[in-house]
Design an enzyme around this catalytic site. Sequence first.
Site, mmCIF file in Angstrom:
data_model
loop_
_atom_site.group_PDB
_atom_site.id
_atom_site.type_symbol
_atom_site.label_atom_id
_atom_site.label_comp_id
_atom_site.label_asym_id
_atom_site.label_seq_id
_atom_site.Cartn_x
_atom_site.Cartn_y
_atom_site.Cartn_z
ATOM 1 N N GLU A 72 -6.043 -8.485 0.936
ATOM 2 C CA GLU A 72 -6.679 -8.097 2.211
ATOM 3 C C GLU A 72 -8.130 -7.747 1.944
ATOM 4 O OE1 GLU A 72 -4.750 -4.988 4.491
ATOM 5 O OE2 GLU A 72 -2.767 -5.793 4.048
ATOM 6 N N GLU B 111 0.791 -1.241 0.000
ATOM 7 C CA GLU B 111 0.000 0.000 0.000
ATOM 8 C C GLU B 111 0.821 1.289 0.000
ATOM 9 O OE1 GLU B 111 -2.942 -0.077 3.095
ATOM 10 O OE2 GLU B 111 -4.115 -1.609 2.092
HETATM 11 C C1 BGP Z 1 -4.166 -2.013 5.487
HETATM 12 C C2 BGP Z 1 -2.845 -2.567 5.915
HETATM 13 C C3 BGP Z 1 -2.926 -3.603 6.974
HETATM 14 C C4 BGP Z 1 -4.045 -3.426 7.967
HETATM 15 C C5 BGP Z 1 -5.335 -2.922 7.349
HETATM 16 C C6 BGP Z 1 -6.389 -2.442 8.315
HETATM 17 O O1 BGP Z 1 -3.995 -0.715 5.072
HETATM 18 O O2 BGP Z 1 -2.183 -3.161 4.828
HETATM 19 O O3 BGP Z 1 -1.659 -3.679 7.526
HETATM 20 O O4 BGP Z 1 -3.661 -2.771 9.097
HETATM 21 O O5 BGP Z 1 -5.112 -1.869 6.466
HETATM 22 O O6 BGP Z 1 -6.109 -1.142 8.761
HETATM 23 P P1 BGP Z 1 -6.250 -0.734 10.266
HETATM 24 O O7 BGP Z 1 -5.437 -1.710 11.034
HETATM 25 O O8 BGP Z 1 -5.732 0.650 10.401
HETATM 26 O O9 BGP Z 1 -7.702 -0.822 10.577
#
Ligand code: BGP
Length: 470
Positions: free
Chosen positions: A374, A165
């Site tokens: 994800e 990302e």
């Molecule tokens: C994405 C990342 C992850 C994860 C997810 C959820 O941007 O790749 O690492 O953290 O988001 O985000 P958050 O944990 O801030 O809710």
Amino acid sequence: MREKDRFSENFLWGASISAYQAEGAILEDGKTLSIADLSTRDESGMCQNAVSSDFYHHYREDIRLLAEMGAKAFRFSLAWPRIMPGQEGVRNREGIAFYHRMLDELKRYGITPVATLFHYDLPVSVQEAYGGWKDRRTVDAFMSYVRICFEEFGERIPYFLTINEPDILFMYGGHGLDLHGREPWRRERLKINHNFALAHARAVNLCHELLPGAKIGPAFGYVPVYAKSCRPLDRIAAMNISEQQNQFFQELFLNGRYMSHVLDFYAQESEMPEIEESDLELLSSAPSDFIALNYYKSDVAKWCETSEEPQEMQGNAGGRKGTCVYPKVPGFYELCANSYLERTNWDWEIDPAGIRVMLREVYHRYHLPVLITENGVACLEQPEEGSIPDEERIAYLRDHIRACREAVGDGVELLGYCVWSFLDLMSTGHGASKRYGLVYVDYGSKERKRIPKKSYAWYGNVIKCNGNEL
Ligand code: BGP
């Protein structure tokens, strides 16, 4: 169901974690600190990842759980400061041995490894020596680490992701870059992004040179944008923000091309990177094999008059629904709530159709296979009499998986789907309170007890029927 609407027979059903959010053991067996370790150990309520889910000591049990669920793939990240903790080119044997043991377990159960090379954990030593990603020497240091990864694990890992990302880091996150405060982050982010793109391209080319059997691609966080109405200016607003948060990065990483109007927009506040001619040649001669996409939510945009006052985006940090403040960028766009959609406690719109929109937008533009690395939803959870009946997560995953299947029917070549996250782990923005896992982790117990949630068994059944009976 038509045959062409089905997930492929070798579809990679999986689940994801990242090193700094799950492993813990931040100073064990030769590992040194990363900037992610530092920014998450402060008083700000960010995550406490010194122990986290302690995947480092539980990987056997966790991979057994993964296998019992029926997973075909596991997406994780390799930690640079565990593999090359100090001097460039010098390997940390113990850290490398950990990943070999982990890969042995995956192999034992026939689970395909999908490895991210960089998921925010830049070694503090590199940050201090070069000032981090804004300096090109960090790209050289990264390549030295990547070479080690390819030499050590290249024969064992069929899918590599370069940088997780870069777009979301650019839009929202100084924390992942050790740039605290909005000003330094805004000033430096074009340079950082340019160096990310160079690092990506060099990693792609090195992978192709050393590992003809492996595939490699970028991992974007994608946020599709709807126009609030059919007012033509609302459509322009939606294009503006979509290009600024999505296409700008994809064009650069996949086609080696800067969208000049977006670059001009960002250059109002950011220092311009030095773009050498050889950079553009490099960027346009590093063909990715596939595109990894992370999807959580969509946005809605409407036109914002130039006479309006600008408003910074203020995320909802406390998990209290309705407390986020949407940004206004006069003359470009303003974001607003979607009246058709429910939101999570953190004000992320729950939009299964959005994942289908994303898959079509990306696949039909770049014609590369796509892997969802994800997708998932965070909940505030506590065991109830020893179990976690996470119906909300089941509903979220069911609707998003259905939408992925519809995208397959729309002609998208989808390689697989990985739930974020396999285990509860430290949220990037919100630490331990925001739980995403299919498996609950008891942070209160020293041994970090695991309890599979209801969604774990449910997802196991999805895998069993190859997602076709939802
Ligand atoms: C994405 C990342 C992850 C994860 C997810 C959820 O941007 O790749 O690492 O953290 O988001 O985000 P958050 O944990 O801030 O809710």
